[in-house]
Design a protein around this motif. Structure first.
Motif, PDB file in Angstrom:
ATOM      1  N   ILE A 137      -3.182   0.547  -2.992  1.00  0.00           N
ATOM      2  CA  ILE A 137      -4.277  -0.429  -3.044  1.00  0.00           C
ATOM      3  C   ILE A 137      -5.258  -0.065  -1.937  1.00  0.00           C
ATOM      4  CG2 ILE A 137      -4.929  -2.859  -2.837  1.00  0.00           C
ATOM      5  CD1 ILE A 137      -1.997  -3.533  -3.610  1.00  0.00           C
ATOM      6  N   SER A 138      -6.526   0.063  -2.280  1.00  0.00           N
ATOM      7  CA  SER A 138      -7.527   0.394  -1.263  1.00  0.00           C
ATOM      8  C   SER A 138      -8.665  -0.618  -1.289  1.00  0.00           C
ATOM      9  CB  SER A 138      -8.079   1.808  -1.476  1.00  0.00           C
ATOM     10  OG  SER A 138      -8.706   1.920  -2.739  1.00  0.00           O
ATOM     11  N   VAL A 139      -9.194  -0.894  -0.103  1.00  0.00           N
ATOM     12  CA  VAL A 139     -10.363  -1.760   0.053  1.00  0.00           C
ATOM     13  C   VAL A 139     -11.392  -0.960   0.844  1.00  0.00           C
ATOM     14  CG1 VAL A 139     -11.258  -3.947   0.927  1.00  0.00           C
ATOM     15  CG2 VAL A 139      -8.906  -3.822   0.061  1.00  0.00           C
ATOM     16  N   GLU A 140     -12.497  -0.641   0.196  1.00  0.00           N
ATOM     17  CA  GLU A 140     -13.522   0.224   0.794  1.00  0.00           C
ATOM     18  C   GLU A 140     -14.843  -0.528   0.914  1.00  0.00           C
ATOM     19  OE1 GLU A 140     -15.990   4.336  -0.301  1.00  0.00           O
ATOM     20  OE2 GLU A 140     -14.454   3.551  -1.648  1.00  0.00           O
ATOM     21  N   ASP A 141     -15.531  -0.346   2.033  1.00  0.00           N
ATOM     22  CA  ASP A 141     -16.865  -0.928   2.197  1.00  0.00           C
ATOM     23  C   ASP A 141     -17.787   0.092   2.857  1.00  0.00           C
ATOM     24  OD1 ASP A 141     -17.103  -1.267   5.206  1.00  0.00           O
ATOM     25  OD2 ASP A 141     -15.317  -2.493   4.890  1.00  0.00           O
ATOM     26  N   ASN A 142     -19.086  -0.159   2.785  1.00  0.00           N
ATOM     27  CA  ASN A 142     -20.052   0.698   3.481  1.00  0.00           C
ATOM     28  C   ASN A 142     -20.697  -0.080   4.629  1.00  0.00           C
ATOM     29  OD1 ASN A 142     -21.471  -0.981   1.700  1.00  0.00           O
ATOM     30  ND2 ASN A 142     -23.099   0.508   1.346  1.00  0.00           N
ATOM     31  N   LEU A 200      -3.342   0.479   1.391  1.00  0.00           N
ATOM     32  CA  LEU A 200      -1.990  -0.077   1.404  1.00  0.00           C
ATOM     33  C   LEU A 200      -1.128   0.766   0.476  1.00  0.00           C
ATOM     34  CD1 LEU A 200      -2.941  -3.848   0.892  1.00  0.00           C
ATOM     35  CD2 LEU A 200      -2.835  -2.580   3.051  1.00  0.00           C
ATOM     36  N   THR A 201      -0.019   1.254   0.987  1.00  0.00           N
ATOM     37  CA  THR A 201       0.916   2.031   0.179  1.00  0.00           C
ATOM     38  C   THR A 201       2.215   1.244   0.083  1.00  0.00           C
ATOM     39  OG1 THR A 201      -0.066   4.093   0.990  1.00  0.00           O
ATOM     40  CG2 THR A 201       2.087   4.247  -0.079  1.00  0.00           C
ATOM     41  N   LEU A 202       2.583   0.879  -1.142  1.00  0.00           N
ATOM     42  CA  LEU A 202       3.755   0.032  -1.370  1.00  0.00           C
ATOM     43  C   LEU A 202       4.685   0.677  -2.387  1.00  0.00           C
ATOM     44  CD1 LEU A 202       1.725  -3.257  -1.608  1.00  0.00           C
ATOM     45  CD2 LEU A 202       3.476  -2.832   0.115  1.00  0.00           C
ATOM     46  N   PRO A 203       5.995   0.459  -2.242  1.00  0.00           N
ATOM     47  CA  PRO A 203       6.930   1.054  -3.205  1.00  0.00           C
ATOM     48  C   PRO A 203       6.810   0.406  -4.587  1.00  0.00           C
ATOM     49  CG  PRO A 203       8.094  -0.363  -1.644  1.00  0.00           C
ATOM     50  CD  PRO A 203       6.687  -0.254  -1.157  1.00  0.00           C
ATOM     51  N   LEU A 204       6.710   1.243  -5.594  1.00  0.00           N
ATOM     52  CA  LEU A 204       6.695   0.769  -6.976  1.00  0.00           C
ATOM     53  C   LEU A 204       8.101   0.333  -7.367  1.00  0.00           C
ATOM     54  CD1 LEU A 204       5.132   0.672  -9.800  1.00  0.00           C
ATOM     55  CD2 LEU A 204       6.162   2.927 -10.186  1.00  0.00           C
ATOM     56  N   VAL A 205       8.213  -0.827  -7.998  1.00  0.00           N
ATOM     57  CA  VAL A 205       9.517  -1.281  -8.486  1.00  0.00           C
ATOM     58  C   VAL A 205       9.785  -0.590  -9.818  1.00  0.00           C
ATOM     59  CG1 VAL A 205      10.885  -3.251  -9.257  1.00  0.00           C
ATOM     60  CG2 VAL A 205       9.328  -3.497  -7.311  1.00  0.00           C
ATOM     61  N   GLN A 206      10.813   0.227  -9.844  1.00  0.00           N
ATOM     62  CA  GLN A 206      11.152   0.972 -11.051  1.00  0.00           C
ATOM     63  C   GLN A 206      11.739   0.042 -12.112  1.00  0.00           C
ATOM     64  OE1 GLN A 206      10.229   4.020 -11.315  1.00  0.00           O
ATOM     65  NE2 GLN A 206       9.766   4.480  -9.173  1.00  0.00           N
TER      66      GLN A 206
END
Length: 211
Positions: A137-142, A200-206
């Motif tokens: 998940i990424s949140v980008e602004d300028n 944000l890097t989160l583990p995927l639930v398999q």
């Protein structure tokens, strides 16, 4: 009589301005209290469940879209149709996204105030995608961006780059801790006067873990 009317109008305007400041300060105090409570209590709202990461993002977008529209900020979210299941506390995850969007709004406002030639388009772009066995998940602004010197301290409690009276210095610290609780990580990439991306890097639930 005219002077009396003018004095009365000036007094009314002064009272209105002061009342607005009082309301703003009360709101800020409430934010500080909420953040400190959240920061101090690891067990608060500790219930975890399985959910699609897009759900708290949509919820946060609903809560912040009005403010972005008011400030002429383009707020958008890009994702695919597939589910991106993660495990954690839904409301804490929503709070993380809210913190990041609000930080972006403040960064864009600060850049607008400092720029001789403001950006023709101010934006906050959110994205959720699958990468191997992780959800990104990424949140980008300028917005105004963060200096490399401050990047090293930005996740520490009570550290803020915002002007006096605006930041509590707890939003990113709380967000980082929540993501760690979910076995993930929060990273920041920023360039002064160009913008910031928080990932944000989160583990995927398999599939076999959903039961």
């Amino acid at each position: 009589l005219e002077k009396a009317k003018t004095d009365s109008l000036d007094l009314k305007n002064t009272v209105t301005r002061q009342a607005k400041k009082i309301v703003q300060n009360i709101a800020r105090m409430q934010t500080i209290v909420d953040n400190i409570r959240h920061f101090a209590s690891k067990e608060q709202n500790s219930e975890t469940k399985l959910f699609d990461c897009k759900e708290p993002i949509y919820s946060a977008l609903t809560l912040t879209s009005g403010k972005c529209k008011e400030k002429s900020i383009q707020l958008n979210f890009q994702c695919g149709p597939e589910e991106l299941p993660i495990r954690g506390n839904f409301y804490k995850m929503e709070q993380v996204i809210l913190n990041l969007i609000r930080n972006s709004i403040d960064a864009l406002e600060e850049k607008r105030q400092q720029s001789i030639q403001p950006e023709r388009e101010m934006y906050i772009h959110l994205q959720a995608k699958l990468h191997k066995e992780s959800v990104i998940i990424s949140v980008e602004d300028n917005g105004i961006g963060i200096s490399q010197q401050n990047i090293d301290y930005i996740l520490q409690p009570f550290f803020t780059t915002k002007e006096s009276g605006k930041g509590t210095g707890l939003g990113l610290s709380i967000s980082s801790r929540i993501i760690k609780e979910m076995q993930g990580r929060l990273s920041i990439n920023s360039t002064p006067m160009e913008g910031t991306t928080v990932q944000l890097t989160l583990p995927l639930v398999q599939h076999h873990e959903k039961e």
